[in-house]
Design a protein around this motif. Structure first.
Motif, PDB file in Angstrom:
ATOM      1  N   MET A  49      49.415  43.469  26.038  1.00  7.27           N
ATOM      2  CA  MET A  49      49.614  44.238  27.269  1.00  7.27           C
ATOM      3  C   MET A  49      48.382  45.078  27.609  1.00  7.27           C
ATOM      4  N   LYS A  50      47.771  45.672  26.605  1.00  2.56           N
ATOM      5  CA  LYS A  50      46.570  46.482  26.824  1.00  2.56           C
ATOM      6  C   LYS A  50      45.444  45.622  27.420  1.00  2.56           C
ATOM      7  N   LYS A  53      46.322  44.512  31.037  1.00  5.39           N
ATOM      8  CA  LYS A  53      46.231  45.627  31.980  1.00  5.39           C
ATOM      9  C   LYS A  53      44.802  45.760  32.504  1.00  5.39           C
ATOM     10  N   LYS A  54      43.831  45.536  31.624  1.00  6.90           N
ATOM     11  CA  LYS A  54      42.423  45.596  32.026  1.00  6.90           C
ATOM     12  C   LYS A  54      42.005  44.347  32.801  1.00  6.90           C
ATOM     13  N   LYS A  57      46.230  43.161  36.858  1.00 13.26           N
ATOM     14  CA  LYS A  57      47.430  44.004  36.937  1.00 13.26           C
ATOM     15  C   LYS A  57      48.702  43.185  37.133  1.00 13.26           C
ATOM     16  N   TYR A  60      49.592  41.597  33.899  1.00 10.20           N
ATOM     17  CA  TYR A  60      50.105  42.658  33.020  1.00 10.20           C
ATOM     18  C   TYR A  60      51.573  42.951  33.331  1.00 10.20           C
ATOM     19  N   ILE A  61      51.901  43.103  34.591  1.00  9.55           N
ATOM     20  CA  ILE A  61      53.279  43.413  34.998  1.00  9.55           C
ATOM     21  C   ILE A  61      54.213  42.262  34.622  1.00  9.55           C
ATOM     22  N   ALA A  64      54.557  42.353  30.752  1.00 12.63           N
ATOM     23  CA  ALA A  64      55.271  43.561  30.328  1.00 12.63           C
ATOM     24  C   ALA A  64      56.749  43.497  30.685  1.00 12.63           C
TER      25      ALA A  64
END
Length: 102
Positions: A49-50, A53-54, A57, A60-61, A64
């Motif tokens: 996830m980290k 996220k970078k 986005k 990532y969503i 997550a």
């Protein structure tokens, strides 16, 4: 498993496969350098996830939301079973089998 989850999260996103592969290699190297025989799935999920996220986005969503939903479902199942002190469950013939839950 790491690359499969990341590829699914990045599906139809402008993320080059090379970046995903590089992130996976980085995560695997980080895990190996910890010198632990076993790594909890939660730790791996947090690292993914980290990185996502970078990277992107939306990816990532996506990751997550699936990851958190799984964690919540697992936690709910444990909370339902735990208070009952389940030592055995009925088998297909409605008799009790000696299956220990925890």
């Amino acid at each position: 498993k790491i690359i499969k989850g990341m590829l699914k999260a990045c599906e139809k996103r402008p993320v080059p496969i090379e970046k995903i592969e590089k992130i996976v290699q980085s995560i695997e190297a980080k895990l190996r350098s910890s010198n632990k025989k076993e790594v909890k799935a939660e730790k791996i999920g947090e690292l993914i996830m980290k990185a996502l996220k970078k990277l992107d986005k939306v990816a990532y969503i996506r990751f997550a939301s699936v990851y958190r939903e799984f964690q919540d479902s697992l936690g709910q199942a444990i909370e339902i079973i735990k208070p009952h002190g389940v030592e055995s469950l009925p088998d297909s013939n409605d008799s009790l089998s000696a299956t220990r839950i925890y």
